[in-house]
Scaffold this active site. Structure first.
Site, PDB file in Angstrom:
ATOM      1  N   ALA A  74      37.733  60.317  65.243  1.00 46.94           N
ATOM      2  CA  ALA A  74      37.973  59.641  63.963  1.00 46.94           C
ATOM      3  C   ALA A  74      39.410  59.896  63.558  1.00 46.94           C
ATOM      4  O   ALA A  74      40.106  60.712  64.163  1.00 46.94           O
ATOM      5  CB  ALA A  74      37.022  60.153  62.879  1.00 46.94           C
ATOM      6  N   SER A 113      33.479  65.831  56.480  1.00 45.97           N
ATOM      7  CA  SER A 113      34.600  66.658  56.019  1.00 45.97           C
ATOM      8  C   SER A 113      34.303  67.264  54.653  1.00 45.97           C
ATOM      9  O   SER A 113      33.637  66.639  53.817  1.00 45.97           O
ATOM     10  CB  SER A 113      35.868  65.808  55.922  1.00 45.97           C
ATOM     11  OG  SER A 113      36.909  66.518  55.298  1.00 45.97           O
ATOM     12  N   TYR A 139      40.809  59.183  52.801  1.00 43.77           N
ATOM     13  CA  TYR A 139      40.171  59.862  53.934  1.00 43.77           C
ATOM     14  C   TYR A 139      38.820  60.444  53.508  1.00 43.77           C
ATOM     15  O   TYR A 139      37.799  60.244  54.184  1.00 43.77           O
ATOM     16  CB  TYR A 139      41.083  60.968  54.455  1.00 43.77           C
ATOM     17  CG  TYR A 139      40.395  61.947  55.375  1.00 43.77           C
ATOM     18  CD1 TYR A 139      40.198  61.646  56.713  1.00 43.77           C
ATOM     19  CD2 TYR A 139      39.943  63.176  54.889  1.00 43.77           C
ATOM     20  CE1 TYR A 139      39.563  62.542  57.551  1.00 43.77           C
ATOM     21  CE2 TYR A 139      39.306  64.074  55.728  1.00 43.77           C
ATOM     22  CZ  TYR A 139      39.111  63.747  57.051  1.00 43.77           C
ATOM     23  OH  TYR A 139      38.473  64.642  57.880  1.00 43.77           O
ATOM     24  N   VAL A 168      39.599  74.263  58.941  1.00 41.79           N
ATOM     25  CA  VAL A 168      39.441  74.754  60.307  1.00 41.79           C
ATOM     26  C   VAL A 168      40.815  75.058  60.907  1.00 41.79           C
ATOM     27  O   VAL A 168      41.752  74.274  60.776  1.00 41.79           O
ATOM     28  CB  VAL A 168      38.712  73.719  61.185  1.00 41.79           C
ATOM     29  CG1 VAL A 168      38.406  74.326  62.558  1.00 41.79           C
ATOM     30  CG2 VAL A 168      37.421  73.246  60.515  1.00 41.79           C
ATOM     31  N   LYS A 176      48.804  68.350  66.039  1.00 41.11           N
ATOM     32  CA  LYS A 176      48.408  67.751  64.773  1.00 41.11           C
ATOM     33  C   LYS A 176      49.541  67.553  63.760  1.00 41.11           C
ATOM     34  O   LYS A 176      49.346  66.912  62.734  1.00 41.11           O
ATOM     35  CB  LYS A 176      47.276  68.573  64.130  1.00 41.11           C
ATOM     36  CG  LYS A 176      45.955  68.455  64.874  1.00 41.11           C
ATOM     37  CD  LYS A 176      44.872  69.354  64.290  1.00 41.11           C
ATOM     38  CE  LYS A 176      44.477  68.957  62.884  1.00 41.11           C
ATOM     39  NZ  LYS A 176      43.785  67.642  62.832  1.00 41.11           N
ATOM     40  N   TYR A 279      45.940  68.401  44.815  1.00 40.19           N
ATOM     41  CA  TYR A 279      45.903  69.752  45.362  1.00 40.19           C
ATOM     42  C   TYR A 279      44.665  70.504  44.882  1.00 40.19           C
ATOM     43  O   TYR A 279      44.341  70.509  43.691  1.00 40.19           O
ATOM     44  CB  TYR A 279      47.161  70.518  44.966  1.00 40.19           C
ATOM     45  CG  TYR A 279      47.254  71.886  45.597  1.00 40.19           C
ATOM     46  CD1 TYR A 279      47.708  72.032  46.898  1.00 40.19           C
ATOM     47  CD2 TYR A 279      46.871  73.028  44.894  1.00 40.19           C
ATOM     48  CE1 TYR A 279      47.797  73.277  47.485  1.00 40.19           C
ATOM     49  CE2 TYR A 279      46.954  74.279  45.481  1.00 40.19           C
ATOM     50  CZ  TYR A 279      47.410  74.396  46.771  1.00 40.19           C
ATOM     51  OH  TYR A 279      47.484  75.637  47.359  1.00 40.19           O
TER      52      TYR A 279
END
Length: 321
Positions: A74, A113, A139, A168, A176, A279
Site C-alpha cells: 500500500a 494504521s 492517508y 514501527v 523510506k 502533530y
C-alpha cells in the site's frame, strides 16, 4: 504457498525474514518495486517467485495452492495528498485482495494504521466502532475506510485481520526517506554530527522531548503476524499493533546515543507550521485484544529494541535482516 504483498517494503521484507527463520520458504512475493530496485532487502531471503503488483491477482486466478495472504502492499506515505492515488492503492486494491481471499476461503492479514485514531481524543481502542475516529490526514482516512468496509462485509475470508501499526521502527526501513523512523534518522544524524534534532513542544502540557509515542520494534510486529496466520482460534477483526506503552522522544534519543556510546546532545527545532496542526503529542495502542487471544507479549521495549537495531544492524556493514 503464501503470498506477501509489499515484499520490497519495510514490514513486508521483515516478514519474509521472519517466515524464513521458521522454515517457511513457499512464498510468492509481490510489490510495485522489484527486488533488483532495492537489492539489500531480499538478497538473503528464500522464496519461490516474485510478481509485480499490477499483475498479481490476474496471475493467481488459476492457482489452487495459495494458503493465505499477508497484504502489506500500500501507500505508506502519511503526507500523501493525492486522494485518488490513496483510494486506488489503500482501499480498492485492498478490497480486491480481500475479495480474492473470500472467494478462495483463505486467511488474510492486511495493513491498517494507527493513523486512523487521529489526534487520539477518542482513545486508541481497536474494539471501538471505527466510525468514532477522525484521522488527521488523507492517508489515515484511506486506512479507516478499508477497516469500515471490511467490518461491514457479510461474506469474508475464513479469518481476516486488519492490523493497525503504530510507530514501527527497525531494520529494512532504509529506503523510506522522510517516512523512516526517528531511530534511523537519529542514528544518521548522531553519527554525522554528534547531535540530534528533535521537535520542540508547542503546548504547555508537554515539555520538549516529553511528547509520547507507542514505539514498536518490527521484530515484534512480524512475530505477531506469523502467530496470527497460524493460530486458527484468533477471531477475525481489527487489531492494534503497538507495544502498548507510550514512551518519550527523550527515551528514544537516550537509547540511540547510549547504543553509540556518545553523550546526549539535542537541538530543539520548531514543528513546521504546515504539519503543526496534525502533530500528535500522545499515542498508545490498546493491545488487550491481541494478548487475550493468545498472541505473545511484546518482547522489545524501546531500551532493548533500539540497542538491538543500532548495534546489530545500523552499526554493521550489512544492516539488513
Amino acid at each position: 504457498m503464501w503470498i506477501i504483498t509489499g515484499a520490497t517494503g519495510f514490514i513486508g521484507s521483515a516478514l519474509v525474514w521472519e517466515l524464513n527463520s521458521h522454515g517457511i520458504e513457499d512464498l510468492i512475493l509481490s510489490d510495485h518495486i522489484s527486488p533488483e530496485q532495492r537489492p539489500g532487502l531480499l538478497v538473503k531471503r528464500k522464496y519461490r517467485e516474485f510478481i509485480l503488483a499490477n499483475d498479481l491477482l490476474e496471475q493467481l486466478r488459476g492457482r489452487h495452492d495459495i494458503q493465505g495472504v499477508f497484504h502489506m502492499g500500500a501507500c505508506s506515505t502519511t503526507t500523501e495528498t493525492d486522494e485518488d492515488y490513496l483510494r486506488r492503492n489503500n482501499l480498492e486494491y485492498s478490497q480486491s485482495v480481500f475479495t480474492y481471499c473470500r472467494e478462495r476461503q483463505i486467511p488474510l492479514i492486511y495493513a491498517s494504521s494507527g493513523a486512523v485514531y487521529g489526534n487520539g481524543e477518542n482513545g486508541f481502542d481497536d474494539a471501538r466502532d471505527p466510525i468514532d475516529y477522525k484521522p488527521l490526514n488523507l492517508y489515515g482516512w484511506s486506512k479507516l475506510k478499508m477497516d469500515i468496509w471490511a467490518l461491514q462485509q457479510n461474506l469474508t475470508p475464513p479469518r481476516w485481520y486488519g492490523l493497525r501499526f503504530f510507530n514501527v521502527y527497525g531494520p529494512n526501513e532504509y529506503h523510506k526517506g522522510d517516512m523512516a523512523s526517528v531511530v534511523y534518522k537519529a542514528f544518521l544524524q548522531v553519527k554525522e554530527s554528534g547531535k540530534l534534532r528533535l521537535f520542540k513542544s508547542h503546548v504547555p502540557e508537554y515539555k520538549d522531548g516529553e511528547q509520547l509515542r507507542d514505539f514498536v520494534y518490527v521484530k515484534d510486529i512480524v512475530r505477531w503476524m506469523r502467530e496470527m496466520m497460524f493460530t486458527e482460534s484468533i477471531p477475525s477483526g481489527i487489531y492494534n499493533m503497538g507495544f502498548g506503552k507510550a514512551r518519550t522522544w527523550l527515551d528514544l534519543a537516550t537509547g540511540v546515543f547510549g547504543s553509540l556510546k556518545m553523550p546526549l546532545s539535542i537541538d530543539w527545532i520548531p514543528i513546521p507550521l504546515n504539519i503543526r496542526h496534525q502533530y500528535q503529542y500522545f499515542t498508545e495502542a490498546k493491545i488487550d485484544r491481541l494478548l487475550q487471544h493468545g498472541l505473545s507479549a511484546p518482547q522489545w521495549p524501546v531500551d532493548t529494541g533500539v540497542k538491538d537495531y543500532v548495534t546489530l544492524h545500523l552499526n554493521q556493514k550489512d544492516p539488513y535482516l
